[in-house]
Design a protein around this motif. Structure first.
Motif: not given
Lengths: 256, 297, 383, 255
Positions: C120, C123-125, C132
Motif C-alpha cells: 500500500x 501504491x498510495x501517496x 490504510x
C-alpha cells in the motif's frame, strides 16, 4: 561488426493526453561525446530526458543503451546501468549535507543492507569509509568540501547546481544527462560551471547529453548539437552548421 | 424479501449519513488539500450542540439544528483560520497531524463540557414506525433520507451554479490561477470548512437519533467509519463521496442483517467497510472517482 | 594510509555515534541515571511508569524511522503494539517460550505485518496511506476480539507468567551484588536496555546506506528513484523496521502491565496519535528525540493523575476545580481527559511553533553556545 | 504612439524581489507602461520576467517570494503590498504562463471565474458578449469542459477569462508558448485587437519577432535587470538585442 553507439534513440514518440511531446525522435550519442539538445521552451527537451531515464514511458520507439533496451525499465534500474542525471530545477535532498548527497549517488555501487547497516561494525563501516573517501575527493574537486554538515537546501543556488553535478559524478556513469546546468546562474557561476564540465570530461571517460537554453554556452562546449522544436528533431550537426540552419533560426526568432 | 426492503431503507439512510460525513471531508480536501481527521470531531460536537440547544435550552428541534449548524460552521472556519491556514505551505503531513490533535482536543472537550455518560436527543420523529405494504419503516430513516437529499442537493446546487461555488471549484483546481482571477482564496478556504462543519451537524444529529437516541462520545468513532466511504469514492470527488457513502451504508447494514455465521464474530460489518476500501485501493489507488495525482520531476 | 586515518579523514558528525564531547558526556550521564534510578526510587508504581516509558520509547524510535526519516505517517502504530503484546501473551505466557524467543517472535511478527502494509505504501501517496494504516487499527481490533483461542477475546490475557530470563539473568527477580530487585525494577532495566539497543540499531541504519536511502525517498522520491534508490524497497523496509520495533515495544509494554486486553478502535487511534505527538514533541528526524519524547510524554497520564492536586485550583466563574482527581471532585476536566487534551495541545502547538521539537531546541541552543565559545559549531541535522 | 513620459498607467521603480530559495530574482528593475500602449518584456529563461509579473500581480507569496525594495504604482496608486484579488479589482488582469485555465470547469464557468471581482451583473453580461465577439468559438462551446479545448483554444479562453474583469492593464505571459505558428499569428492579431479596443497591454514573450512587431516599446531583462530598452521597431533591428536575447552565436551567424 559495426561499432555500436553508446545510446541510440529511434522513432521515439511520447504523448500526453493525445498531444505529442516527442514525435519520432531519432539520434545517437557516441562514447565520450558531448551532445547538446537545444530548442525553444516547450520543444520537448526535458520530456526527452524523462524518457531516457524512465520517468516517462514513450508510447512507441526504442532507446538502446549499450545495446540494452531502456523503454519499460524503472528509473532506479536505468541508473544502475550507468546513466546519471541532473535536473532543471534541482533535485537534491535538501535536508542532507553535501557528502550524504554525494553518497546517495553511490547508492547503487554499495551493498550494505538493513542487517549489515544495523550491526555497523565490519562491512558496513568499511564500505561507508571507502565510499566517503571517494565522495570527499569529488567534493574537493568541485570545491564543495567547505560546506561541512550544512543541509544543502540552505546553500546558494549555484553551489547546489554544483552539488548535483557532483552527485552525478559519484554515480560513475557512462552517460551523464545534464538538464540546464547553467540556467538561472550569474556570469561568474556560469563560467565556473563551464570549466567544471570541461574538466569532468577531461578526467573521466563519459558521454554527456545536455539540454540548455544558453546558446553561447552550448556553442562553446558541445561537439554536436541537436535542435528540437514541437517535439521533432529539426537539425543535428556541429554547432556552426546548426546555427545557420534556416529552420533553427526561424524556430528561435519566431515565424512572425 | 420484506426483510430485504426493511434493511434496504435503513441501508440507504445510513449511507446518506456516511455520504454527509464524507462530503464534509471531501469539500475540505478538495478546496484546501487538507486531510481533515477532525471531521469526526465536528460530527460529535455538532450532535452535542443540537442536544444543548434543543433539549437543554428547549428550543424547537429545527431551530436547534440550524443554530448548531451555524455555530459549527463558525467553529470549523475558526479552526481553519487559526491552526490550519498558517501551516498551509508547511511540510505535507504537518496539517494532517494538526487535525489529529484537533480531533483529540474536540473529543475530550466534549467529554468535559457534557460530563454525563449519555444523553437523549429528542427529535420530532422519535421512535415512530410506519407500516408500508407489510414493511415497517422507521421514521428516522425516512427523515434521514430526506435530510441527506436536501443537504446534498443544496450543496451541489451551490457548488455548481453560484459564483461562490465557481470560486471554490476554481480554487480547488488551481489556487494560484484562482488568485490571479481575483478570487479570494482564503475566503474559499473558510467557506469550505464552514460547509464541512455545517453538514457534520446534520450527520451527527441523524446518527444520534438512529442509534436509539443516545448521545455518547463514541459518536466520533462511528464517524470514522465514513473514512472508507470517501476513500472508495475518491478523496477529491464530492459526487464520489456520496456514492462511496451509500455503498458503505448498504454493505454495513446488509452484512449485519445477513451475515450471521458464528465464525465471523462481532464487529465484522465495520471491518468489512475497511476491507472493501483496501480492495478498491489496490485496484484503483485514487478511488473510484478521484483524480490521479500528476507527479512532476 | 591506514584505515584508522581514512576513518578520521571522512568522519562527519552524521557518521559518528556520539559525535562530540558534550554528546558523550550527556550519554554517560544518561547511563548513570539509568543505573541509579531503581536504587534511589524504590517505588513500584513509578518504576512501572518509567518502564512503560521505555516500552513507548522503543516503539517511538520505530515510528520516528518511519515518519521522521522516511516521511510516511502511520496511525496504525498502536495496533502493532497490540500485536506485540498478544505475541508475548501467546508464546511467552501460554507456551512458555524463553525471553529471547518471544522477543524475537514479537519483532518478526511486527516486521511481517509491516511488510504486509508495504504494497500500500508503494501504491498510495500520503493521505490514502494514512487511512490504510487506520484500517490496521480496525482490523486488529476485530481479530483480537474474535480470535479467542489466541487472544482470550474480550476477557484479555495475563502475560505475567512469561519468562523474563536470559541466561543466568532473570529480570523478574534480579540479584546484583547481593541486592534483590523487585520485578518492576527488573523490568525497568530490561525496557531501558532494549531502548539502548533499539536506538543503536536505529542509529546504525540511519547512518549507513539504507538510512540514507530512506531520507532520500522522504526528501524527493522521484529524484531518489532516478539516482538508483528504489522507493519500493525502502518504503517497505521502513515499515518493516518501524513495525518490528513497535512489536517489541508492545511486548515490553504488555510485560510491564502484566495483562493485555482489547480496547476499542477509538482508544487505539488515540494511542496512535499519542505516538505521533511523542515523536513530534521529541523532534522528527532524530533518534534521541523519540526517546526524549517518550520519556516526557509517555508517563503524562500518570503524572497528571498523580499531580492532579496541582491543577485542582478552583476556576472562579464556574466554581469548579480545573482538574478533578476523581468524578466526585467535579473537576472541569477529569485527569484522563486533561492528559489527552495535553497530548492534543502539545501536538498542535509544537507543529505550529516548534516543528523541530525538543531535539531542534537542543540543537539551536548548542549552536548558540558553540557560537559564543567558538567551539566547532557542527550541527547534526539528521541523526 | 503615446508619449511615454505622459502619466503612464504602470510605473515600476527600482523593484527588488527575493525568493526564499536562492534562484536569481529581480535586482532593481524600473519600467513604465503608458496608457494605450503595447509594451513587451523579453529575456531568456530565468532572466526574471515571470518574477516581475508575479510582483506586479501579487502572486509572489505563492512562490515564497517577496518584494524587498522598490515600488509598483498603478495609475498613481501603489499596489506593491496589495493582495492578488485587490490588484485584479484595481484593474490588472493576467494571462498566466501555461494558460492555467480551470480544466474541470466549463468554458462558461471559466469566464465567470474571471469576473468574480465585478459586482454589476450587467457589466459581467456585456463583458461576456465582448469576449464571445472576440472568440466566437467560445460561445459555441460554452458548456464544454475547458480541459477538452485544444492548446490554442485554451489560450484564447485564458485571454477571454482575463478580459472578463474589465482590466485597464492586460498582462500576457508567453501566450505563444507551445503553439503552432498559425495560432501564434492569430494570438498576435487578438492582442492587437484587444489593445485597439482600449486595454493597455504588457506582453511577455520569448517569440521576440512576434512581440516586437506589435509593440510600442520593449524592455529586455537579463539576470534580473533591464539590460536594454527602446521602441519596438528599434529593438527589432538592434544586433545587440539578438545577442542578449538569443545568444551571440546564433545572433551573429544569422545577422
Amino acid at each position: 561488426m559495426a561499432e555500436r553507439s553508446l545510446l541510440s534513440v529511434s522513432a521515439t514518440t511520447l504523448e500526453f493526453g493525445g498531444v505529442s511531446a516527442l514525435l519520432d525522435v531519432d539520434f545517437e550519442v557516441e562514447s565520450g561525446e558531448l551532445l547538446a539538445v537545444i530548442g525553444p521552451n516547450g520543444a520537448g527537451k526535458t520530456s526527452l530526458f524523462n524518457c531516457l531515464n524512465g520517468v516517462y514511458t514513450p508510447r512507441h520507439g526504442s532507446i538502446l543503451f549499450e545495446g540494452i533496451e531502456l523503454v519499460g525499465k524503472r528509473p532506479a534500474r536505468i541508473a544502475n546501468l550507468g546513466i546519471a542525471r541532473t535536473f532543471q530545477n534541482l533535485a537534491l535532498f535538501a535536508n542532507l549535507d553535501v557528502i550524504d548527497n554525494l553518497m546517495l549517488g553511490r547508492h547503487h555501487l554499495m551493498k550494505t543492507g538493513l542487517a549489515a547497516g544495523a550491526i555497523w561494525v565490519g562491512r558496513a563501516k568499511r564500505e561507508e569509509i571507502a565510499n566517503r573517501l571517494i565522495c570527499k575527493d569529488i567534493a574537493e574537486f568541485l570545491d564543495l568540501d567547505q560546506f561541512g554538515s550544512t543541509p544543502v537546501g540552505l546553500l546558494p543556488y549555484g553551489i547546489q547546481k554544483r552539488i548535483e553535478l557532483g552527485r552525478a559524478m559519484a554515480m560513475e556513469p557512462t552517460l551523464l544527462l545534464l538538464d540546464e546546468p547553467v540556467a538561472g546562474m550569474n556570469l561568474e557561476e556560469r563560467n565556473t560551471m563551464t570549466a567544471l564540465i570541461q574538466q569532468v570530461r577531461a578526467e573521466r571517460d563519459m558521454a554527456i547529453l545536455l539540454v540548455e537554453h544558453d546558446v553561447d554556452f552550448v556553442m562553446a562546449i558541445a561537439d554536436r548539437v541537436l535542435v528540437l522544436n514541437f517535439g521533432r528533431v529539426i537539425a543535428t550537426g556541429t554547432p556552426d552548421v546548426v546555427t545557420v540552419h534556416p529552420e533553427v533560426v526561424a524556430a528561435y526568432l519566431g515565424a512572425g | 424479501m420484506e426483510k430485504f426492503f426493511q434493511l434496504f431503507v435503513a441501508a440507504i439512510a445510513l449511507g446518506g449519513i456516511y455520504a454527509l460525513i464524507a462530503l464534509g471531508f471531501v469539500v475540505v480536501y478538495k478546496a484546501t488539500g487538507t486531510f481533515n481527521f477532525a471531521q469526526g470531531g465536528f460530527v460529535l460536537l455538532g450532535a452535542y450542540l443540537v442536544y444543548q440547544f434543543g433539549d437543554d435550552w428547549s428550543l424547537p428541534f429545527f431551530v436547534a439544528l440550524i443554530l448548531a449548524m451555524v455555530v459549527m460552521a463558525g467553529v470549523a472556519a475558526g479552526i481553519e483560520r487559526v491552526v490550519i491556514r498558517p501551516m498551509i505551505n508547511g511540510p505535507p503531513f504537518t496539517i494532517v497531524l494538526i487535525t489529529l490533535g484537533v480531533l483529540l482536543i474536540i473529543e475530550q472537550a466534549v467529554r468535559t463540557l457534557w460530563s454525563e455518560p449519555a444523553y437523549v436527543l429528542t427529535t420530532p420523529w422519535g421512535n415512530g414506525v410506519t407500516e408500508v405494504a407489510g414493511v415497517s419503516i422507521r421514521h428516522v430513516d425516512m427523515w434521514t433520507v430526506g435530510f441527506a437529499t436536501l443537504v446534498l442537493g443544496g450543496f451541489f446546487a451551490i457548488f455548481r451554479f453560484t459564483t461562490i461555488g465557481i470560486a471554490m471549484r476554481a480554487t480547488a483546481f488551481d489556487q494560484e490561477a484562482a488568485a490571479a482571477q481575483g478570487i479570494k482564496v482564503g475566503r474559499s478556504f473558510s467557506i469550505s470548512w464552514a460547509i464541512a462543519g455545517a453538514v457534520a451537524v446534520v450527520a451527527g444529529a441523524m446518527l444520534t437519533s438512529r442509534t436509539g437516541s443516545v448521545l455518547t462520545p463514541g459518536l466520533s468513532f462511528i464517524a470514522l467509519r465514513a473514512f472508507p466511504a470517501m476513500i472508495i469514492g475518491g478523496l477529491d470527488s464530492p459526487g464520489g463521496a456520496v456514492a462511496g457513502g451509500v455503498v458503505i451504508g448498504v454493505v454495513e447494514v446488509m452484512a449485519l442483517g445477513y451475515l450471521d455465521f458464528d465464525w465471523i464474530g462481532s464487529g465484522f460489518e465495520v471491518v468489512l467497510a475497511y476491507v472493501l476500501m483496501i480492495i478498491v485501493l489496490l485496484w484503483r489507488p485514487n478511488g473510484l472517482f478521484g483524480t490521479r495525482a500528476v507527479q512532476r520531476v | 594510509m591506514s584505515s584508522r586515518a581514512d576513518a578520521a579523514r571522512v568522519a562527519t558528525p552524521s557518521m559518528k555515534l556520539l559525535p562530540d564531547k558534550l554528546t558523550r558526556m550527556m550519554f554517560g550521564l544518561a547511563v548513570l541515571i539509568f543505573l541509579v534510578t531503581p536504587l534511589v526510587l524504590d517505588d513500584d508504581f513509578w518504576m512501572t511508569v518509567l518502564a512503560n516509558a521505555g516500552a513507548f520509547a522503543v516503539a517511538s524510535i520505530g515510528l520516528s524511522i518511519l515518519t521522521g526519516f522516511t516521511g510516511q505517517v502511520s496511525l496504525g502504530h498502536a495496533a502493532l503494539l497490540t500485536i506485540g503484546g498478544y505475541t508475548v501473551g501467546y508464546f511467552g505466557a501460554d507456551h512458555g517460550w524463553p525471553m529471547w524467543a518471544w522477543m524475537l517472535a514479537a519483532i518478526l511478527i511486527g516486521a511481517l505485518v509491516g511488510v504486509a502494509i508495504g504494497p500500500f505504501a508503494l501504491r498510495l501517496k500520503g493521505n490514502y496511506l494514512v487511512v490504510v494504516t487506520l484500517a490496521l487499527v480496525f482490523i486488529t481490533g476485530y481479530v483480537v476480539e474474535n480470535w479467542t483461542s489466541v487472544t482470550g477475546g474480550f476477557d484479555g490475557k495475563s502475560v505475567n507468567s512469561a519468562s523474563l530470563a536470559i541466561g543466568p539473568v532473570d529480570f523478574g527477580e534480579l540479584h546484583i551484588f547481593g541486592r534483590d530487585f523487585s520485578r518492576e525494577q527488573g523490568i525497568f532495566y530490561l525496557c531501558w536496555i532494549m531502548v539502548a539497543l533499539t536506538a543503536l540499531v536505529g542509529r546504525n541504519i540511519i547512518r549507513t546506506r539504507p538510512g540514507r536511502a530512506m531520507r532520500a525517498v522522504r526528501d524527493r522520491d522521484v529524484a531518489a528513484e532516478v539516482i538508483g534508490v528504489s522507493n519500493a524497497r525502502y518504503k517497505i523496509a521502513a515499515f518493516a523496521i518501524s513495525s518490528a520495533m513497535a512489536g517489541l515495544g508492545g511486548a515490553l509494554y504488555a510485560i510491564s502491565l502484566r495483562f493485555i486486553s482489547p480496547s476499542n478502535p477509538a482508544a487505539e487511534l488515540f494511542l496512535s496519535i499519542r505516538f505521533v505527538a511523542i515523536i513530534i514533541v521529541g523532534g522528527l528526524g532524530t533518534i534521541y528525540g523519540a526517546v526524549i519524547g517518550a520519556l516526557l510524554l509517555g508517563p503524562l497520564p500518570e503524572l497528571v493523575q498523580e499531580f492532579a492536586g496541582l491543577f485542582d485550583f478552583t476556576i472562579p466563574i464556574v466554581d469548579r476545580p480545573l482538574v478533578g482527581d476523581s468524578p466526585a471532585d467535579n473537576g472541569i476536566f477529569s485527569a484522563a481527559s486533561f492528559s489527552e487534551i495535553l497530548f492534543g495541545v502539545l501536538l498542535v502547538v509544537f507543529l505550529i511553533f516548534a516543528p523541530e521539537g525538543i531535539a531542534g531546541m537542543i540543537r539551536r541552543l548548542r549552536r548558540r553556545l558553540a557560537g559564543r565559545s567558538n567551539v566547532d559549531p557542527d550541527n547534526v541535522s539528521d541523526n | 504612439m503615446v508619449n511615454r513620459s505622459d502619466d503612464p498607467l504602470l510605473v515600476v521603480t527600482d523593484l527588488r524581489v527575493a525568493y526564499s530559495h536562492a534562484i536569481v530574482a529581480l535586482q532593481g528593475v524600473s519600467l513604465a507602461v503608458g496608457r494605450g500602449e503595447i509594451v513587451s518584456l523579453l529575456g531568456r529563461n530565468g532572466s526574471g520576467k515571470t518574477t516581475l509579473l508575479r510582483a506586479l500581480t501579487g502572486l509572489l507569496p505563492y512562490h515564497d517570494g517577496r518584494i524587498v525594495d522598490g515600488e509598483v504604482r498603478l495609475a498613481g496608486t501603489s499596489v506593491s503590498t496589495m493582495s492578488a484579488s485587490g490588484i485584479v479589482s484595481a484593474g490588472v488582469a493576467q494571462v498566466m504562463e501555461g494558460r492555467r485555465i480551470f480544466a474541470e470547469l466549463t468554458v462558461d464557468e471559466n469566464l465567470s471565474a474571471g469576473a468574480v471581482t465585478l459586482r454589476d451583473r450587467r457589466q459581467v453580461a456585456s463583458n461576456r458578449d465582448a469576449v464571445f465577439s472576440l472568440f466566437p468559438f467560445l460561445a459555441d462551446r460554452k458548456a464544454d469542459q475547458a480541459g477538452y479545448l485544444s492548446g490554442g483554444e485554451q489560450q484564447m479562453l485564458a485571454i477571454g477569462r482575463a478580459m472578463m474583469s474589465s482590466p485597464d492593464l492586460l498582462i500576457l505571459d508567453e501566450p505563444s508558448l507551445g503553439l503552432a505558428p498559425m495560432v501564434v499569428t492569430r494570438i498576435r492579431d487578438i492582442v492587437t485587437e484587444i489593445n485597439e479596443r482600449g486595454a493597455t497591454v504588457l506582453l511577455v514573450e520569448q517569440n521576440a519577432a512576434m512581440a516586437l512587431s506589435i509593440s510600442d516599446y520593449g524592455y529586455i531583462l537579463s539576470a534580473g535587470q533591464v539590460a536594454k530598452e527602446g521602441p519596438g521597431r528599434e529593438l527589432e533591428s538592434d544586433p545587440r538585442v539578438r545577442e542578449l536575447y538569443l545568444g551571440a552565436a546564433l545572433g551573429t551567424s544569422h545577422g
